[in-house]
Design a protein around this motif. Sequence first.
Motif, PDB file in Angstrom:
ATOM      1  N   MET A 117       0.981  -1.265  -0.055  1.00 13.48           N
ATOM      2  CA  MET A 117       0.215   0.155  -0.006  1.00 13.48           C
ATOM      3  C   MET A 117       1.041   1.072   0.185  1.00 13.48           C
ATOM      4  O   MET A 117       0.496   2.313  -0.838  1.00 13.48           O
ATOM      5  CB  MET A 117      -0.891   0.204   0.970  1.00 13.48           C
ATOM      6  CG  MET A 117      -1.893  -0.909   0.715  1.00 13.48           C
ATOM      7  SD  MET A 117      -3.498  -1.080   2.802  1.00 13.48           S
ATOM      8  CE  MET A 117      -4.378   0.175   2.050  1.00 13.48           C
ATOM      9  N   LEU A 118       1.744   1.663   0.418  1.00 12.22           N
ATOM     10  CA  LEU A 118       2.829   2.513   0.361  1.00 12.22           C
ATOM     11  C   LEU A 118       3.800   2.813  -0.508  1.00 12.22           C
ATOM     12  O   LEU A 118       3.400   3.059  -1.078  1.00 12.22           O
ATOM     13  CB  LEU A 118       3.799   2.450   1.917  1.00 12.22           C
ATOM     14  CG  LEU A 118       3.391   2.729   3.278  1.00 12.22           C
ATOM     15  CD1 LEU A 118       4.918   1.720   4.001  1.00 12.22           C
ATOM     16  CD2 LEU A 118       2.758   4.088   3.332  1.00 12.22           C
ATOM     17  N   THR A 119       3.620   1.556  -1.333  1.00  5.05           N
ATOM     18  CA  THR A 119       4.314   1.973  -2.880  1.00  5.05           C
ATOM     19  C   THR A 119       3.732   2.108  -3.715  1.00  5.05           C
ATOM     20  O   THR A 119       3.635   3.516  -4.851  1.00  5.05           O
ATOM     21  CB  THR A 119       4.596   0.812  -3.329  1.00  5.05           C
ATOM     22  OG1 THR A 119       5.379   0.031  -2.370  1.00  5.05           O
ATOM     23  CG2 THR A 119       5.332   0.972  -4.658  1.00  5.05           C
ATOM     24  N   GLY A 120       1.925   2.122  -3.095  1.00  4.28           N
ATOM     25  CA  GLY A 120       0.668   2.288  -3.875  1.00  4.28           C
ATOM     26  C   GLY A 120       0.417   4.244  -3.870  1.00  4.28           C
ATOM     27  O   GLY A 120       0.075   4.682  -5.469  1.00  4.28           O
ATOM     28  N   PHE A 121       0.645   4.409  -2.394  1.00  2.16           N
ATOM     29  CA  PHE A 121       0.754   6.085  -2.248  1.00  2.16           C
ATOM     30  C   PHE A 121       1.839   6.548  -3.376  1.00  2.16           C
ATOM     31  O   PHE A 121       1.325   7.441  -3.529  1.00  2.16           O
ATOM     32  CB  PHE A 121       0.768   5.969  -0.777  1.00  2.16           C
ATOM     33  CG  PHE A 121      -0.041   5.624  -0.010  1.00  2.16           C
ATOM     34  CD1 PHE A 121      -1.794   5.087  -0.606  1.00  2.16           C
ATOM     35  CD2 PHE A 121      -0.429   4.840   1.243  1.00  2.16           C
ATOM     36  CE1 PHE A 121      -2.484   4.752   0.428  1.00  2.16           C
ATOM     37  CE2 PHE A 121      -1.104   4.322   2.000  1.00  2.16           C
ATOM     38  CZ  PHE A 121      -2.344   4.390   1.594  1.00  2.16           C
ATOM     39  N   VAL A 122       2.878   5.861  -3.277  1.00  2.78           N
ATOM     40  CA  VAL A 122       3.961   6.398  -4.131  1.00  2.78           C
ATOM     41  C   VAL A 122       3.721   5.973  -5.761  1.00  2.78           C
ATOM     42  O   VAL A 122       3.855   7.771  -6.472  1.00  2.78           O
ATOM     43  CB  VAL A 122       5.222   6.515  -4.002  1.00  2.78           C
ATOM     44  CG1 VAL A 122       6.835   6.600  -4.235  1.00  2.78           C
ATOM     45  CG2 VAL A 122       5.523   6.463  -2.547  1.00  2.78           C
ATOM     46  N   ALA A 123       3.254   5.740  -6.030  1.00  6.52           N
ATOM     47  CA  ALA A 123       2.609   5.783  -7.288  1.00  6.52           C
ATOM     48  C   ALA A 123       1.139   6.903  -7.496  1.00  6.52           C
ATOM     49  O   ALA A 123       1.027   7.417  -8.319  1.00  6.52           O
ATOM     50  CB  ALA A 123       1.931   4.781  -7.772  1.00  6.52           C
ATOM     51  N   VAL A 124       0.330   6.724  -6.493  1.00  4.61           N
ATOM     52  CA  VAL A 124      -0.557   8.066  -6.503  1.00  4.61           C
ATOM     53  C   VAL A 124       0.108   9.052  -6.869  1.00  4.61           C
ATOM     54  O   VAL A 124      -0.619  10.065  -7.457  1.00  4.61           O
ATOM     55  CB  VAL A 124      -1.705   7.711  -5.787  1.00  4.61           C
ATOM     56  CG1 VAL A 124      -2.346   8.241  -5.438  1.00  4.61           C
ATOM     57  CG2 VAL A 124      -2.303   5.929  -5.972  1.00  4.61           C
ATOM     58  N   CYS A 125       1.037   9.685  -5.087  1.00  3.98           N
ATOM     59  CA  CYS A 125       1.651  11.410  -6.162  1.00  3.98           C
ATOM     60  C   CYS A 125       2.231  11.221  -7.109  1.00  3.98           C
ATOM     61  O   CYS A 125       1.651  12.304  -8.044  1.00  3.98           O
ATOM     62  CB  CYS A 125       2.782  11.305  -4.919  1.00  3.98           C
ATOM     63  SG  CYS A 125       1.756  10.477  -3.308  1.00  3.98           S
ATOM     64  N   LEU A 126       2.680   9.604  -7.679  1.00  2.00           N
ATOM     65  CA  LEU A 126       3.787  10.275  -9.120  1.00  2.00           C
ATOM     66  C   LEU A 126       2.426  10.872 -10.150  1.00  2.00           C
ATOM     67  O   LEU A 126       2.462  10.935 -11.169  1.00  2.00           O
ATOM     68  CB  LEU A 126       4.297   9.573  -8.997  1.00  2.00           C
ATOM     69  CG  LEU A 126       5.257   9.327 -10.965  1.00  2.00           C
ATOM     70  CD1 LEU A 126       6.176  10.510 -10.876  1.00  2.00           C
ATOM     71  CD2 LEU A 126       5.516   7.572 -10.900  1.00  2.00           C
ATOM     72  N   ALA A 127       1.608   9.785  -9.806  1.00  4.52           N
ATOM     73  CA  ALA A 127       0.600   9.643 -10.833  1.00  4.52           C
ATOM     74  C   ALA A 127      -0.472  11.312 -10.780  1.00  4.52           C
ATOM     75  O   ALA A 127      -0.519  12.155 -12.241  1.00  4.52           O
ATOM     76  CB  ALA A 127      -0.913   8.899 -10.587  1.00  4.52           C
ATOM     77  N   THR A 128      -0.118  11.666  -9.731  1.00  2.00           N
ATOM     78  CA  THR A 128      -1.104  13.233  -9.932  1.00  2.00           C
ATOM     79  C   THR A 128       0.388  14.321 -10.288  1.00  2.00           C
ATOM     80  O   THR A 128      -0.839  15.302 -11.139  1.00  2.00           O
ATOM     81  CB  THR A 128      -1.695  12.839  -8.860  1.00  2.00           C
ATOM     82  OG1 THR A 128      -2.245  12.488  -7.437  1.00  2.00           O
ATOM     83  CG2 THR A 128      -2.335  14.688  -8.482  1.00  2.00           C
ATOM     84  N   VAL A 129       1.159  14.218  -9.646  1.00  2.00           N
ATOM     85  CA  VAL A 129       1.821  14.904 -10.637  1.00  2.00           C
ATOM     86  C   VAL A 129       2.339  15.452 -12.143  1.00  2.00           C
ATOM     87  O   VAL A 129       2.318  16.069 -12.380  1.00  2.00           O
ATOM     88  CB  VAL A 129       3.241  14.455  -9.489  1.00  2.00           C
ATOM     89  CG1 VAL A 129       4.266  15.150 -10.297  1.00  2.00           C
ATOM     90  CG2 VAL A 129       3.132  15.143  -8.270  1.00  2.00           C
TER      91      VAL A 129
END
Length: 289
Positions: A117-129
């Motif tokens: 899930m923490l890995t997914g959160f980083v991916a969410v941030c990158l996708a939004t940026v």
Amino acid sequence: MKRQLAKNETSSSVISIVPTEGARSCWDKLSRSTLSAPVIALVAAILGLQLFAARFSETVGGAWDRDLLLRLNSFAATDSLYVWELANNSLFRGFPIFFSILALWFAGDDRERRSRMLTGFVAVCLATVLSVWTQFHFATHIRPLLDPALPLNVADPRWSLDWDRRDSFPSDTSTLFFALATLILIENRLVGLLCFLWVAVIIAVPRVIFGWHYPSDVAGSLVLGPACVLLFYATPYPRALFERMLIRLRDHMYIVHALLFIFLSDASMLFVSLQKLGKDLVRLLGWPH
């Protein structure tokens, strides 16, 4: 004599299993060199995917995109403004998503699930940026409600007054929530599918109905958000890194929980504070934007 031989055999086996300091340092260097390639490939794949999606929207998103927008926009009117306010309410639109994330996080002390899930959160941030960055740096098409050539039903004329991003591809709001729904889908298929349906109906489609985005903007976010999460999940290094971090912080998990709360609270507001901080830093450092 037999005891001495057994002792020698045991010591030799221990020596063969436990690496020396030099061997361990070589192994660390080898691990870093072999892990750097997947990370570079991951970043290149995400950037390439976003570039392709932007160009695809610019070239292909023509008449059908406009026709579908106008057809959906026919449902918008001044008296339907309450529908937009409900769909854009951070508590209403985000409740199923963030409730599911917290339920999954606290459903037992599963270190592997939490590292995923923490890995997914980083991916969410990158996708939004990436979605916000694309709106600034790729001239695909002007935001529908800012285009005077489109005969739109604009529910609130004030929407067209102040915009720093005139291009609308992709929808950063839809990107964020589709990425979060993908994270949930990986951990729980049924709940994830329901969250995907919620994001599509409550968040994505209203943004087309009220003229904030073209249908291709939502389609681009449906590609970008899940793709970032899935690509990060396919790379083992981030998960291993977070798992080691959770092991080190196993006696101080309140720190992780506090950081999770800060992340989710800002994510529920579309990282507005983080975006403003980034813009202030850009102005302060004099970088082009």
